[in-house]
Design an enzyme around this catalytic site. Structure first.
Site, PDB file in Angstrom:
ATOM      1  N   HIS A  52      17.493 -68.571 -20.086  1.00 35.59           N
ATOM      2  CA  HIS A  52      18.716 -68.949 -19.365  1.00 35.59           C
ATOM      3  C   HIS A  52      18.835 -70.476 -19.305  1.00 35.59           C
ATOM      4  O   HIS A  52      19.911 -71.037 -19.535  1.00 35.59           O
ATOM      5  CB  HIS A  52      18.704 -68.423 -17.928  1.00 35.59           C
ATOM      6  CG  HIS A  52      18.774 -66.942 -17.798  1.00 35.59           C
ATOM      7  ND1 HIS A  52      17.913 -66.245 -16.969  1.00 35.59           N
ATOM      8  CD2 HIS A  52      19.597 -66.022 -18.366  1.00 35.59           C
ATOM      9  CE1 HIS A  52      18.214 -64.956 -17.036  1.00 35.59           C
ATOM     10  NE2 HIS A  52      19.224 -64.795 -17.873  1.00 35.59           N
ATOM     11  N   LYS A 111      23.703 -53.141 -10.269  1.00 31.58           N
ATOM     12  CA  LYS A 111      22.282 -52.802 -10.342  1.00 31.58           C
ATOM     13  C   LYS A 111      21.493 -53.518  -9.243  1.00 31.58           C
ATOM     14  O   LYS A 111      21.869 -54.599  -8.795  1.00 31.58           O
ATOM     15  CB  LYS A 111      21.706 -53.105 -11.724  1.00 31.58           C
ATOM     16  CG  LYS A 111      21.671 -54.568 -12.106  1.00 31.58           C
ATOM     17  CD  LYS A 111      21.109 -54.731 -13.513  1.00 31.58           C
ATOM     18  CE  LYS A 111      21.120 -56.178 -13.942  1.00 31.58           C
ATOM     19  NZ  LYS A 111      20.666 -56.375 -15.298  1.00 31.58           N
ATOM     20  N   ARG A 153      20.422 -62.718 -27.336  1.00 30.12           N
ATOM     21  CA  ARG A 153      19.029 -62.733 -27.765  1.00 30.12           C
ATOM     22  C   ARG A 153      18.812 -61.863 -28.996  1.00 30.12           C
ATOM     23  O   ARG A 153      18.181 -62.267 -29.947  1.00 30.12           O
ATOM     24  CB  ARG A 153      18.107 -62.226 -26.645  1.00 30.12           C
ATOM     25  CG  ARG A 153      18.093 -63.091 -25.416  1.00 30.12           C
ATOM     26  CD  ARG A 153      17.380 -62.415 -24.253  1.00 30.12           C
ATOM     27  NE  ARG A 153      18.087 -61.183 -23.904  1.00 30.12           N
ATOM     28  CZ  ARG A 153      17.503 -59.994 -23.721  1.00 30.12           C
ATOM     29  NH1 ARG A 153      16.207 -59.869 -23.812  1.00 30.12           N
ATOM     30  NH2 ARG A 153      18.211 -58.928 -23.423  1.00 30.12           N
ATOM     31  N   SER A 180      14.833 -60.702 -18.244  1.00 27.63           N
ATOM     32  CA  SER A 180      14.427 -60.658 -16.837  1.00 27.63           C
ATOM     33  C   SER A 180      13.743 -59.338 -16.507  1.00 27.63           C
ATOM     34  O   SER A 180      12.789 -59.308 -15.735  1.00 27.63           O
ATOM     35  CB  SER A 180      15.651 -60.868 -15.935  1.00 27.63           C
ATOM     36  OG  SER A 180      16.171 -62.153 -16.103  1.00 27.63           O
TER      37      SER A 180
END
Length: 168
Positions: free
Chosen positions: A25, A49, A98, A136
């Protein structure tokens, strides 16, 4: 005399949950600064979430990590992203990619956002190769199991993760 457009700031919005903020990030933030006069890191507060860190903790972690950049602002939002972008008078959403599965999800989101407001563009930035496997979700799992997360997060975030999982 300068054209009116020349005096306008080019504002970018980099949205996400950032639970927690990773080196990936931070890489996107640093590189995104080359594209925008002001980059707003927009932390999703009302996300569907469950998060490990509450919104205030995530804001604080990111603010501490980006304090050296005067043209980065860190805020939370709990509306549709497009509404938030309009409110900030931005025209561009910055998203990091990514892996290929990120592209599929992000592409869908960008198309929906374009349907909601065709004047707002999404810019995709490939993460640096060294951060491609970092997510994460994986970092939280490594930390939960007592592994070393230092290659993926800053020392501050690593300490906060360890504190969250102490006694688990």
């Amino acid at each position: 005399m300068a054209r009116p457009e020349a005096s306008k700031k080019h504002i970018g919005i980099y949205p996400g949950t950032f639970d927690p903020v990773t080196r990936g990030h931070l890489d996107i933030i640093e590189r995104g600064l080359k594209l925008f006069d002001l980059l707003i890191v927009a932390v999703a507060a009302g996300f569907s979430k469950a998060t490990l860190f509450d919104v205030d903790e995530r804001l604080e972690l990111i603010r501490r990590e980006v304090k050296k950049y005067p043209n980065v602002r860190v805020e939370s939002f709990d509306t549709l992203l497009i509404e938030y972008v309009r409110e900030k008078k931005a025209r561009t959403v910055l998203r990091g990619l990514r892996v290929m599965s990120d592209f599929e999800y992000e592409f869908q989101m960008a198309l929906i956002n374009r349907k909601l407001d065709a004047s707002i563009e999404t810019v995709f930035m490939m993460t640096s190769e060294s951060y491609a496997p970092v997510s994460s979700r994986f970092i939280k799992e490594i930390a939960r199991l007592g592994g070393d997360v230092s290659p993926f997060v800053t020392p501050l975030v690593a300490r906060k993760l360890k504190g969250k999982f102490k006694g688990v």
